[in-house]
Design an enzyme around this catalytic site. Structure first.
Site, PDB file in Angstrom:
ATOM      1  CB  THR A  78      -0.945   0.024   1.216  1.00 28.63           C
ATOM      2  OG1 THR A  78      -0.180   0.027   2.421  1.00 28.63           O
ATOM      3  CG2 THR A  78      -1.871  -1.191   1.211  1.00 28.63           C
ATOM      4  CG  ASP A  79      -0.949   4.676  -1.872  1.00 35.45           C
ATOM      5  OD1 ASP A  79      -1.759   4.592  -0.916  1.00 35.45           O
ATOM      6  OD2 ASP A  79      -1.307   4.974  -3.023  1.00 35.45           O
ATOM      7  CB  ALA A  80       1.074   7.980   1.944  1.00 38.05           C
TER       8      ALA A  80
END
EC number: 3.1.2.28
Length: 148
Positions: free
Chosen positions: A14-16
């Site tokens: 996942t990303d931020a």
């Protein structure tokens, strides 16, 4: 039936914003591709380290239909298709709880690893393509009979 691969979304995917980072979807699809090769008794070490032949991806695309989150249970279905004597393409459908969340395509070209020139697909890949095509067509026929 198309080949299917189960995968749980991990935090590292996942990303931020808390959703699967866009480039990681292609990595997950590649995992499914590798599993399908292995399921067809293709030795992955030999396949990816064969000094005479390579299968670079020359095109890739992903359509994101819904976000994917940590813990989501993904089902990746893939259907490879021969598109020439030296090329094949794989279509992927990623679902979560029977809802399509992404669709992807990768196109691969067979090349001589030394000269980098195109060459015909080896027999084991032609067999893998044929087996998966027959399986996908059979599943489609069964599905169409269920609708009627």
């Amino acid at each position: 039936m198309s080949f299917t691969y189960n995968r749980t979304v991990r935090f590292q995917d996942t990303d931020a914003a808390g959703v699967v980072y866009f480039a990681n979807v292609l990595g997950i699809c590649h995992e499914a591709y590798e599993e399908s090769l292995e399921a067809s008794s293709i030795n992955l070490k030999d396949f990816f380290t064969n000094p005479s032949v390579a299968f670079p991806i020359v095109h890739a695309s992903v359509d994101f239909l819904r976000p994917m989150f940590v813990g989501d249970k993904l089902l990746i279905s893939l259907i490879p298709q021969k598109i020439g004597v030296e090329k094949f393409e794989i279509t992927y459908e990623v679902t979560v709880a029977e809802v399509v969340v992404a669709k992807a395509i990768t196109r691969h070209v067979c090349i001589d690893a030394s000269s980098r020139s195109k060459q015909e697909l080896p027999d084991e890949i032609v067999q893998w393509l044929e087996t998966n095509r027959r399986d996908a067509e059979g599943a489609e026929r069964r599905r169409s009979r269920e609708i009627m």
